[in-house]
Design a protein around this motif. Structure first.
Motif, PDB file in Angstrom:
ATOM      1  N   HIS A  30     -54.719  41.432  70.638  1.00  0.00           N
ATOM      2  CA  HIS A  30     -54.667  40.059  71.132  1.00  0.00           C
ATOM      3  C   HIS A  30     -55.355  39.087  70.176  1.00  0.00           C
ATOM      4  N   PHE A  31     -56.403  39.552  69.484  1.00  0.00           N
ATOM      5  CA  PHE A  31     -57.076  38.701  68.508  1.00  0.00           C
ATOM      6  C   PHE A  31     -56.116  38.245  67.410  1.00  0.00           C
ATOM      7  N   THR A  32     -55.077  39.029  67.141  1.00  0.00           N
ATOM      8  CA  THR A  32     -54.139  38.713  66.057  1.00  0.00           C
ATOM      9  C   THR A  32     -52.917  37.941  66.535  1.00  0.00           C
ATOM     10  N   PHE A  33     -52.773  37.730  67.827  1.00  0.00           N
ATOM     11  CA  PHE A  33     -51.546  37.122  68.353  1.00  0.00           C
ATOM     12  C   PHE A  33     -51.244  35.730  67.816  1.00  0.00           C
ATOM     13  N   PRO A  34     -52.221  34.836  67.654  1.00  0.00           N
ATOM     14  CA  PRO A  34     -51.866  33.517  67.101  1.00  0.00           C
ATOM     15  C   PRO A  34     -51.181  33.633  65.736  1.00  0.00           C
ATOM     16  N   ARG A  35     -51.656  34.548  64.903  1.00  0.00           N
ATOM     17  CA  ARG A  35     -51.027  34.751  63.595  1.00  0.00           C
ATOM     18  C   ARG A  35     -49.693  35.477  63.752  1.00  0.00           C
ATOM     19  N   ARG A  36     -49.666  36.543  64.553  1.00  0.00           N
ATOM     20  CA  ARG A  36     -48.435  37.325  64.741  1.00  0.00           C
ATOM     21  C   ARG A  36     -47.304  36.494  65.350  1.00  0.00           C
ATOM     22  N   PHE A  37     -47.642  35.600  66.271  1.00  0.00           N
ATOM     23  CA  PHE A  37     -46.619  34.797  66.935  1.00  0.00           C
ATOM     24  C   PHE A  37     -46.315  33.505  66.195  1.00  0.00           C
ATOM     25  N   GLY A  38     -46.976  33.275  65.080  1.00  0.00           N
ATOM     26  CA  GLY A  38     -46.667  32.126  64.244  1.00  0.00           C
ATOM     27  C   GLY A  38     -47.013  30.786  64.864  1.00  0.00           C
ATOM     28  N   TYR A  39     -48.152  30.695  65.512  1.00  0.00           N
ATOM     29  CA  TYR A  39     -48.538  29.436  66.145  1.00  0.00           C
ATOM     30  C   TYR A  39     -48.658  28.305  65.125  1.00  0.00           C
ATOM     31  N   ARG A  40     -49.174  28.613  63.941  1.00  0.00           N
ATOM     32  CA  ARG A  40     -49.343  27.579  62.907  1.00  0.00           C
ATOM     33  C   ARG A  40     -47.987  26.977  62.546  1.00  0.00           C
ATOM     34  N   ALA A  41     -46.978  27.840  62.332  1.00  0.00           N
ATOM     35  CA  ALA A  41     -45.636  27.355  61.983  1.00  0.00           C
ATOM     36  C   ALA A  41     -45.014  26.600  63.159  1.00  0.00           C
ATOM     37  N   ALA A  42     -45.290  27.061  64.368  1.00  0.00           N
ATOM     38  CA  ALA A  42     -44.727  26.388  65.538  1.00  0.00           C
ATOM     39  C   ALA A  42     -45.277  24.979  65.687  1.00  0.00           C
ATOM     40  N   LEU A  43     -46.504  24.772  65.231  1.00  0.00           N
ATOM     41  CA  LEU A  43     -47.126  23.451  65.327  1.00  0.00           C
ATOM     42  C   LEU A  43     -46.911  22.616  64.071  1.00  0.00           C
ATOM     43  N   GLU A  44     -46.205  23.139  63.083  1.00  0.00           N
ATOM     44  CA  GLU A  44     -45.978  22.443  61.805  1.00  0.00           C
ATOM     45  C   GLU A  44     -45.448  21.024  61.972  1.00  0.00           C
ATOM     46  N   PRO A  45     -44.428  20.814  62.822  1.00  0.00           N
ATOM     47  CA  PRO A  45     -43.924  19.443  62.941  1.00  0.00           C
ATOM     48  C   PRO A  45     -44.911  18.480  63.612  1.00  0.00           C
TER      49      PRO A  45
ATOM     50  N   SER B  44     -54.541  20.623  63.582  1.00  0.00           N
ATOM     51  CA  SER B  44     -55.677  21.536  63.409  1.00  0.00           C
ATOM     52  C   SER B  44     -56.512  21.614  64.691  1.00  0.00           C
ATOM     53  N   ASP B  45     -56.593  20.510  65.431  1.00  0.00           N
ATOM     54  CA  ASP B  45     -57.289  20.543  66.715  1.00  0.00           C
ATOM     55  C   ASP B  45     -56.591  21.494  67.681  1.00  0.00           C
ATOM     56  N   LEU B  46     -55.251  21.414  67.724  1.00  0.00           N
ATOM     57  CA  LEU B  46     -54.491  22.279  68.626  1.00  0.00           C
ATOM     58  C   LEU B  46     -54.634  23.747  68.232  1.00  0.00           C
ATOM     59  N   LEU B  47     -54.619  24.042  66.926  1.00  0.00           N
ATOM     60  CA  LEU B  47     -54.833  25.424  66.480  1.00  0.00           C
ATOM     61  C   LEU B  47     -56.230  25.904  66.870  1.00  0.00           C
ATOM     62  N   GLY B  48     -57.206  25.033  66.767  1.00  0.00           N
ATOM     63  CA  GLY B  48     -58.560  25.376  67.185  1.00  0.00           C
ATOM     64  C   GLY B  48     -58.637  25.657  68.677  1.00  0.00           C
ATOM     65  N   ILE B  49     -57.938  24.859  69.463  1.00  0.00           N
ATOM     66  CA  ILE B  49     -57.921  25.068  70.917  1.00  0.00           C
ATOM     67  C   ILE B  49     -57.274  26.413  71.248  1.00  0.00           C
ATOM     68  N   ILE B  50     -56.196  26.767  70.523  1.00  0.00           N
ATOM     69  CA  ILE B  50     -55.557  28.066  70.729  1.00  0.00           C
ATOM     70  C   ILE B  50     -56.563  29.188  70.458  1.00  0.00           C
TER      71      ILE B  50
END
Length: 167
Positions: free
Chosen positions: A49-64, A84-90
């Protein structure tokens, strides 16, 4: 051994016969086996679960979403949120949940030491509540057949925890 001593005292009290004691011993063993499986699953899931943000591509999903978003407010606190705030919240939400899942797994792996104790029953009910909340939260994704199966699996984990608590 502790369970055997408790069962022997119950037998001497005359409340149960040998067949009931054997049944209780088998049920306790079954619960321990189930909790071991749940413990392994929970520990592995929590670590993954610690790796899920990276595995699920949250950064790319928030790109736009590089622009500032609506203002977030909580009481007197106000702030415009950017990507970056949203990624931090995730991360803030994911990391503690991952930690709790690992703890639930480790708790269940330790079942032989807490099963049949008041503290263990309370802990098992708390873990069961967590798995039930996880099951219900599955419907935030969708209500497809697969999500119903995931819901059922986590609800089953919750049921085993409750059974362990009342055992």
């Amino acid at each position: 051994q502790r369970i055997d001593r408790v069962l022997q005292r119950v037998h001497r009290s005359g409340l149960y016969d040998n067949a009931n004691i054997a049944h209780t011993r088998h049920m306790t063993l079954l619960i321990q086996i189930l909790l071991f499986g749940i413990g392994v699953f929970g520990t592995v899931l929590g670590l993954l679960h610690f790796t899920f943000p990276r595995r699920f591509g949250y950064r790319a999903a928030l790109e736009p979403l590089n622009r500032a978003h609506d203002e977030f407010g909580l009481g007197p606190y106000r702030r415009k949120l950017n990507r970056s705030d949203l990624l931090g919240i995730i991360s803030i939400m994911n990391n503690p949940v991952s930690y709790v899942i690992v703890l639930c797994g480790l708790f269940d792996l330790a079942a032989p030491w807490w099963l049949g104790t008041p503290g263990g029953a309370l802990g098992s009910l708390a873990v069961g509540g967590f798995w039930l909340m996880r099951a219900i939260s599955q419907f935030a994704v969708s209500r497809t057949r697969n999500n119903w199966l995931v819901f059922g699996y986590f609800a089953l984990l919750a049921a085993v925890q409750v059974l362990a608590a009342v055992k």
